[in-house]
Design a protein around this motif. Structure first.
Motif, PDB file in Angstrom:
ATOM      1  N   ARG A 206     -13.142  -2.220  -0.162  1.00  0.00           N
ATOM      2  CA  ARG A 206     -12.284  -3.380  -0.227  1.00  0.00           C
ATOM      3  C   ARG A 206     -12.197  -3.754  -1.829  1.00  0.00           C
ATOM      4  O   ARG A 206     -11.054  -3.996  -2.113  1.00  0.00           O
ATOM      5  N   GLY A 207     -13.270  -3.637  -2.537  1.00  0.00           N
ATOM      6  CA  GLY A 207     -13.166  -3.905  -3.791  1.00  0.00           C
ATOM      7  C   GLY A 207     -12.336  -2.925  -4.671  1.00  0.00           C
ATOM      8  O   GLY A 207     -11.505  -3.178  -5.544  1.00  0.00           O
TER       9      GLY A 207
ATOM     10  N   GLU B 124      -7.334  -1.391  -7.612  1.00  0.00           N
ATOM     11  CA  GLU B 124      -5.981  -0.615  -7.472  1.00  0.00           C
ATOM     12  C   GLU B 124      -4.673  -1.530  -7.369  1.00  0.00           C
ATOM     13  O   GLU B 124      -3.806  -1.151  -8.218  1.00  0.00           O
ATOM     14  N   ARG B 125      -4.679  -2.306  -6.502  1.00  0.00           N
ATOM     15  CA  ARG B 125      -3.778  -3.081  -6.201  1.00  0.00           C
ATOM     16  C   ARG B 125      -3.164  -3.894  -7.509  1.00  0.00           C
ATOM     17  O   ARG B 125      -2.045  -4.088  -7.827  1.00  0.00           O
TER      18      ARG B 125
ATOM     19  N   LEU C 262     -16.015  -6.773 -11.792  1.00  0.00           N
ATOM     20  CA  LEU C 262     -15.732  -8.318 -11.855  1.00  0.00           C
ATOM     21  C   LEU C 262     -15.489  -8.586 -10.397  1.00  0.00           C
ATOM     22  O   LEU C 262     -15.200  -9.856 -10.010  1.00  0.00           O
ATOM     23  N   ARG C 263     -15.114  -7.657  -9.624  1.00  0.00           N
ATOM     24  CA  ARG C 263     -15.015  -8.101  -8.041  1.00  0.00           C
ATOM     25  C   ARG C 263     -16.063  -8.489  -7.238  1.00  0.00           C
ATOM     26  O   ARG C 263     -16.896  -7.636  -7.123  1.00  0.00           O
ATOM     27  N   PRO C 264     -15.863  -9.661  -6.547  1.00  0.00           N
ATOM     28  CA  PRO C 264     -17.114 -10.051  -5.825  1.00  0.00           C
ATOM     29  C   PRO C 264     -17.363  -9.246  -4.611  1.00  0.00           C
ATOM     30  O   PRO C 264     -18.614  -8.824  -4.264  1.00  0.00           O
ATOM     31  N   SER C 265     -16.298  -8.792  -4.022  1.00  0.00           N
ATOM     32  CA  SER C 265     -16.444  -7.838  -2.808  1.00  0.00           C
ATOM     33  C   SER C 265     -17.365  -6.602  -3.131  1.00  0.00           C
ATOM     34  O   SER C 265     -18.315  -6.149  -2.615  1.00  0.00           O
TER      35      SER C 265
ATOM     36  N   ASP D  15     -10.800   1.210 -17.368  1.00  0.00           N
ATOM     37  CA  ASP D  15     -10.355  -0.130 -17.261  1.00  0.00           C
ATOM     38  C   ASP D  15     -10.456  -0.328 -15.619  1.00  0.00           C
ATOM     39  O   ASP D  15     -10.864  -1.742 -15.172  1.00  0.00           O
ATOM     40  N   GLN D  16     -10.252   0.503 -14.638  1.00  0.00           N
ATOM     41  CA  GLN D  16     -10.631   0.177 -13.315  1.00  0.00           C
ATOM     42  C   GLN D  16     -11.827  -0.155 -12.881  1.00  0.00           C
ATOM     43  O   GLN D  16     -12.513  -0.800 -12.366  1.00  0.00           O
ATOM     44  N   VAL D  17     -12.988   0.703 -13.596  1.00  0.00           N
ATOM     45  CA  VAL D  17     -14.319   0.641 -13.526  1.00  0.00           C
ATOM     46  C   VAL D  17     -14.803  -0.640 -14.077  1.00  0.00           C
ATOM     47  O   VAL D  17     -15.599  -1.398 -13.295  1.00  0.00           O
TER      48      VAL D  17
END
Length: 327
Positions: A43-44, A49-50, A70-73, A63-65
């Motif tokens: 999900r993260g 990506e979105r 920082l994504r809680p999921s 940058d994606q890494v």
């Protein structure tokens, strides 16, 4: 003593081991945490990506890494996978590698059910058949391995061999990623991660045994460094696989390829199956082929893969598969 009596005696002996009886539930708990972690991390990766507007199927960018961190999921998923690793290491310290590793196949069943509920992609008859082949093949493979394999201490020479082969594997995978990453999709990353994690499990077992024996020498330190490096590369492959495939496809590859590699190392390098008769080796080959066929079949017929029209670089199901009625 007849062959049947010998097998019965060995099988009874395996399950009379109190440490084994504790290691099995720890391994099963690890499988549950692995399933939950896979869902949250997937999900993260999808959210990153979105938000970034870039497809990570050919490899996540720096940058994606950073965004993932920082994504809680994704962080929750990482915590779950951390708990899975703790459970697995604890199980490895109590039970043989060839018993602990394959129990992770339970994670595939759990992940499939979770993903079907979350994504709305109900498993089709073909995908269910593939999952049965994955789980059935790996359990058949390891059931005989648990009976006939003999766990031994790993010598320095054997550790050198394992480390050398791991170095070659990392170089080959790295070269394939650099040269062919625009053609590679989930299946490559899944198999690559599974191979690396098979080495990680073997090295982790060796390190645990040497620490227990108060034998932490320089080669053990090298094993720890190699373990961390292989884990890092494997983790990157897994995250990239999440961007180009459903979580149960990723878990299928890991829970099949990982134990197969770990057991093959035990058989070929460590000689743990030296006492196994020829017909058992034939069963190993058949069971392993069934499990691997299941992974490839899941990549071909998974309903989410078909509905999202992802390019996996392999022939998928017939044209009427996307509209097939879920079983």
């Amino acid at each position: 003593m007849t062959g049947a009596e010998d097998v019965t005696e060995q099988l009874v002996g395996v399950f009379q081991n109190p440490k084994l009886l504790l290691g099995i539930p720890l391994a099963l708990a690890g499988a549950v945490f692995m399933s939950l972690g896979a869902q949250y991390q997937h999900r993260g990766v999808e959210k990153v990506e979105r938000l970034s507007g870039a497809d990570g199927a050919t490899g996540l960018s720096l940058d994606q890494v950073k965004r993932l961190l920082l994504r809680p999921s994704w962080l929750i998923g990482t915590l779950m996978l951390g708990l899975a690793i703790v459970c697995q290491l604890a199980a490895l310290s109590l039970a043989p590698l060839i018993v602990v590793q394959p129990l992770g196949a339970i994670a595939l069943v759990i992940t499939t059910l979770l993903n079907a509920r979350i994504s709305g992609h109900a498993p089709t008859r073909q995908s269910i058949t593939a999952i049965v082949c994955c789980v059935g093949g790996i359990f058949l493979f390891v059931s005989f391995a648990a009976i006939f394999a003999v766990e031994k201490d790993i010598t320095d020479t054997e550790l050198f061999t394992i480390l050398a082969v791991l170095l070659v594997v990392i170089i080959v995978l790295g070269a394939c990623w650099l040269i062919l990453r625009h053609r590679m999709r989930a299946l490559f990353y899944v198999i690559g991660a599974g191979v690396l994690y098979g080495f990680v499990a073997t090295l982790a077992k060796a390190v645990i045994k040497r620490i227990e024996a108060s034998n932490f020498e320089w080669i053990t330190l090298v094993c720890v460094i190699a373990l961390v490096a292989a884990s890092a590369v494997g983790a990157y492959f897994v995250q990239t696989a999440y961007s180009s495939g459903p979580p149960d496809l990723v878990i299928a590859g890991l829970t099949v390829v990982d134990p197969l590699i770990a057991v093959l190392i035990g058989m070929v390098v460590l000689g743990e199956a030296a006492a196994a008769p020829g017909w058992v080796l034939v069963i190993f080959a058949i069971a392993g082929a069934i499990a691997v066929w299941g992974v490839v079949g899941l990549a071909r017929f998974h309903p989410q893969v078909l509905s999202e029209s992802q390019e996996l670089g392999i022939t998928r199901g017939s044209g009427d598969q996307p509209g097939a009625t879920p079983s």
